[in-house]
Write a protein that holds these residues in place. Structure first.
Motif, PDB file in Angstrom:
ATOM      1  N   ARG A 181     -45.338   5.021 -18.418  1.00 30.86           N
ATOM      2  CA  ARG A 181     -45.524   5.842 -17.220  1.00 30.86           C
ATOM      3  C   ARG A 181     -45.080   7.266 -17.541  1.00 30.86           C
ATOM      4  NH1 ARG A 181     -41.548   2.146 -15.446  1.00 30.86           N
ATOM      5  NH2 ARG A 181     -39.491   2.936 -15.893  1.00 30.86           N
TER       6      ARG A 181
ATOM      7  N   GLY B 272     -44.767  -0.431 -16.249  1.00 25.71           N
ATOM      8  CA  GLY B 272     -45.372   0.892 -16.216  1.00 25.71           C
ATOM      9  C   GLY B 272     -46.549   0.940 -15.267  1.00 25.71           C
ATOM     10  N   THR B 273     -47.487   1.821 -15.565  1.00 31.10           N
ATOM     11  CA  THR B 273     -48.608   2.054 -14.657  1.00 31.10           C
ATOM     12  C   THR B 273     -49.882   1.308 -15.048  1.00 31.10           C
ATOM     13  OG1 THR B 273     -49.258   4.029 -15.879  1.00 31.10           O
ATOM     14  CG2 THR B 273     -47.769   4.337 -14.007  1.00 31.10           C
TER      15      THR B 273
END
Length: 163
Positions: free
Chosen positions: A102, A117-118
């Motif tokens: 991220r 994370g993303t």
């Protein structure tokens, strides 16, 4: 016994595509005889960092044995939305690297443990299954600074299985 191998698009400049295409066509013919896919990773730069340039190179080589090693986290790190990129690259993906990360408060990309994370792992899995992708997903563990691979990789594998 490998299904695919990673190749590099020369110096990565778009002006080199004319030189690269015949070389990759020849390499793809050899790869076809061996049953091995050639994939260049979307690491950044004028070719591999631009999904449309990746698609154009694949179209110019025009071989099912040559394509993209799709890496969502690399795309995000370079400021390219991996979901939008998938729509451009979908027909040319021969291998996938899976990792997560991220952007921090300053906008710098930071690797994270998988699932923290993303990168939407379920979305990735679902999209590739819907596209009929039958290639490999490689868990690319690059966060030794967060947790040693000896214990962290097991957690990554579990996160991937849970996706």
């Amino acid at each position: 016994g490998a299904r695919s191998i990673r190749v590099v698009p020369g110096d990565g400049r778009r002006t080199s595509v004319g030189v690269l295409v015949p070389q990759f066509q020849e390499a793809a013919e050899h790869a076809a005889r061996l049953g091995v896919y050639l994939g260049f990773e979307n690491h950044g730069g004028e070719i591999s960092g631009v999904p449309e340039a990746c698609r154009q190179l694949c179209a110019a080589v025009a071989s099912p044995w040559f394509g993209v090693l799709y890496e969502p986290a690399n795309l995000m790190a370079a400021g390219v939305d991996y979901r939008t990129a998938l729509a451009t690259l979908r027909d040319h993906i021969v291998h996938i690297h899976v990792k997560d990360g991220r952007h921090d408060a300053a906008g710098a990309w930071q690797g994270t443990m998988l699932g923290e994370g993303t990168i939407d792992l379920r979305w990735l899995w679902t999209q590739m299954a819907a596209a009929g992708y039958g290639g490999d997903f490689a868990l690319e563990y690059e966060v030794d600074s967060i947790e040693p691979v000896e214990t962290g990789y097991r957690k990554w594998f579990q996160a991937w299985q849970d996706a």
